[in-house]
Design a protein around this motif. Sequence first.
Motif, PDB file in Angstrom:
ATOM      1  N   ARG A 144      -8.027  94.280  41.132  1.00  0.00           N
ATOM      2  CA  ARG A 144      -8.030  94.408  39.654  1.00  0.00           C
ATOM      3  C   ARG A 144      -7.636  93.198  38.642  1.00  0.00           C
ATOM      4  NH1 ARG A 144      -6.105 100.217  38.226  1.00  0.00           N
ATOM      5  NH2 ARG A 144      -6.866  99.169  36.017  1.00  0.00           N
ATOM      6  N   THR A 145      -8.159  93.215  37.797  1.00  0.00           N
ATOM      7  CA  THR A 145      -7.693  92.120  36.607  1.00  0.00           C
ATOM      8  C   THR A 145      -6.623  92.563  36.151  1.00  0.00           C
ATOM      9  OG1 THR A 145      -9.975  91.626  36.163  1.00  0.00           O
ATOM     10  CG2 THR A 145      -8.442  91.004  34.594  1.00  0.00           C
ATOM     11  N   SER A 146      -5.572  91.316  36.050  1.00  0.00           N
ATOM     12  CA  SER A 146      -4.225  91.844  35.210  1.00  0.00           C
ATOM     13  C   SER A 146      -4.615  92.059  34.088  1.00  0.00           C
ATOM     14  CB  SER A 146      -3.254  90.603  35.751  1.00  0.00           C
ATOM     15  OG  SER A 146      -3.494  89.303  34.970  1.00  0.00           O
ATOM     16  N   PRO A 147      -3.531  92.595  32.947  1.00  0.00           N
ATOM     17  CA  PRO A 147      -3.447  92.632  31.995  1.00  0.00           C
ATOM     18  C   PRO A 147      -3.464  91.312  30.979  1.00  0.00           C
ATOM     19  CG  PRO A 147      -1.908  94.435  32.545  1.00  0.00           C
ATOM     20  CD  PRO A 147      -2.488  93.727  33.715  1.00  0.00           C
ATOM     21  N   ALA A 148      -2.785  90.456  31.617  1.00  0.00           N
ATOM     22  CA  ALA A 148      -2.666  89.087  30.800  1.00  0.00           C
ATOM     23  C   ALA A 148      -4.022  88.433  31.092  1.00  0.00           C
ATOM     24  CB  ALA A 148      -1.521  88.508  31.633  1.00  0.00           C
ATOM     25  N   LEU A 149      -4.605  88.476  32.166  1.00  0.00           N
ATOM     26  CA  LEU A 149      -6.039  87.809  32.367  1.00  0.00           C
ATOM     27  C   LEU A 149      -6.945  88.447  31.528  1.00  0.00           C
ATOM     28  CD1 LEU A 149      -7.677  85.800  33.714  1.00  0.00           C
ATOM     29  CD2 LEU A 149      -8.025  87.303  35.744  1.00  0.00           C
ATOM     30  N   PHE A 150      -7.092  89.690  31.427  1.00  0.00           N
ATOM     31  CA  PHE A 150      -7.768  90.455  30.539  1.00  0.00           C
ATOM     32  C   PHE A 150      -7.735  89.990  29.150  1.00  0.00           C
ATOM     33  CE2 PHE A 150      -8.907  94.245  27.573  1.00  0.00           C
ATOM     34  CZ  PHE A 150     -10.210  94.184  28.085  1.00  0.00           C
ATOM     35  N   TYR A 151      -6.514  90.020  28.599  1.00  0.00           N
ATOM     36  CA  TYR A 151      -6.260  89.549  27.415  1.00  0.00           C
ATOM     37  C   TYR A 151      -6.940  88.042  26.877  1.00  0.00           C
ATOM     38  CZ  TYR A 151      -3.635  88.207  22.901  1.00  0.00           C
ATOM     39  OH  TYR A 151      -3.322  87.961  21.770  1.00  0.00           O
ATOM     40  N   ARG A 152      -6.761  87.337  28.058  1.00  0.00           N
ATOM     41  CA  ARG A 152      -7.120  85.809  27.840  1.00  0.00           C
ATOM     42  C   ARG A 152      -8.475  85.847  27.777  1.00  0.00           C
ATOM     43  NH1 ARG A 152      -2.972  84.551  31.599  1.00  0.00           N
ATOM     44  NH2 ARG A 152      -4.431  84.459  33.404  1.00  0.00           N
ATOM     45  N   GLN A 153      -9.202  86.450  28.801  1.00  0.00           N
ATOM     46  CA  GLN A 153     -10.728  86.725  28.560  1.00  0.00           C
ATOM     47  C   GLN A 153     -11.047  87.176  27.224  1.00  0.00           C
ATOM     48  OE1 GLN A 153     -11.368  88.840  32.336  1.00  0.00           O
ATOM     49  NE2 GLN A 153     -11.547  87.071  33.474  1.00  0.00           N
ATOM     50  N   VAL A 154     -10.685  88.184  26.665  1.00  0.00           N
ATOM     51  CA  VAL A 154     -10.953  88.847  25.471  1.00  0.00           C
ATOM     52  C   VAL A 154     -10.947  87.647  24.387  1.00  0.00           C
ATOM     53  CG1 VAL A 154     -10.437  90.521  23.625  1.00  0.00           C
ATOM     54  CG2 VAL A 154     -10.488  91.444  25.855  1.00  0.00           C
ATOM     55  N   ILE A 155      -9.869  87.133  24.380  1.00  0.00           N
ATOM     56  CA  ILE A 155      -9.505  85.782  23.352  1.00  0.00           C
ATOM     57  C   ILE A 155     -10.807  84.926  23.648  1.00  0.00           C
ATOM     58  CG2 ILE A 155      -8.012  84.163  22.553  1.00  0.00           C
ATOM     59  CD1 ILE A 155      -7.431  87.040  21.668  1.00  0.00           C
ATOM     60  N   ALA A 156     -11.026  84.469  24.563  1.00  0.00           N
ATOM     61  CA  ALA A 156     -11.933  83.513  25.008  1.00  0.00           C
ATOM     62  C   ALA A 156     -13.418  84.029  24.538  1.00  0.00           C
ATOM     63  CB  ALA A 156     -11.911  83.120  26.447  1.00  0.00           C
ATOM     64  N   GLU A 157     -13.671  85.246  24.707  1.00  0.00           N
ATOM     65  CA  GLU A 157     -14.795  85.855  24.221  1.00  0.00           C
ATOM     66  C   GLU A 157     -14.954  85.839  22.654  1.00  0.00           C
ATOM     67  OE1 GLU A 157     -17.782  86.435  25.689  1.00  0.00           O
ATOM     68  OE2 GLU A 157     -16.702  85.602  27.755  1.00  0.00           O
ATOM     69  N   LEU A 158     -14.094  86.300  22.024  1.00  0.00           N
ATOM     70  CA  LEU A 158     -13.783  86.265  20.726  1.00  0.00           C
ATOM     71  C   LEU A 158     -13.929  84.889  20.099  1.00  0.00           C
ATOM     72  CD1 LEU A 158     -11.092  89.081  19.951  1.00  0.00           C
ATOM     73  CD2 LEU A 158     -13.460  89.118  19.380  1.00  0.00           C
ATOM     74  N   ARG A 159     -13.725  83.884  20.906  1.00  0.00           N
ATOM     75  CA  ARG A 159     -13.849  82.384  20.091  1.00  0.00           C
ATOM     76  C   ARG A 159     -15.373  81.951  20.024  1.00  0.00           C
ATOM     77  NH1 ARG A 159      -8.291  80.441  22.906  1.00  0.00           N
ATOM     78  NH2 ARG A 159      -7.074  80.765  21.214  1.00  0.00           N
ATOM     79  N   LYS A 160     -16.112  82.610  21.078  1.00  0.00           N
ATOM     80  CA  LYS A 160     -17.495  82.265  20.978  1.00  0.00           C
ATOM     81  C   LYS A 160     -18.174  83.120  19.923  1.00  0.00           C
ATOM     82  CE  LYS A 160     -17.335  82.144  26.041  1.00  0.00           C
ATOM     83  NZ  LYS A 160     -17.913  82.602  27.501  1.00  0.00           N
TER      84      LYS A 160
END
Length: 82
Positions: free
Chosen positions: A21-37
């Motif tokens: 499973r993806t950790s909450p911290a990794l999930f948060y970083r991925q969300v921020i990266a997608e929002l920057r796009k």
Amino acid sequence: MAIDTRGETADKPSGEKKTKRTSPALFYRQVIAELRKVIWPNRKDLLSYTTIVLVFVLIMVGIVSALDAVLTEGVLRVFGGA
């Protein structure tokens, strides 16, 4: 005839282990990266889009209200109303 596949996915055989499973911290970083796009609209575009949506909604309200009035009048004439 239906095939019972509860608990299995179509692309993995049932003998393989599940992925970690993806950790909450990794999930948060991925969300921020997608929002920057995301290409965010500027103020002019936003006002234009908002105006278009509001005009469309007002037109639809008019159409539905007119249709409601016509159908109400028809039902009252057919079944007799007060």
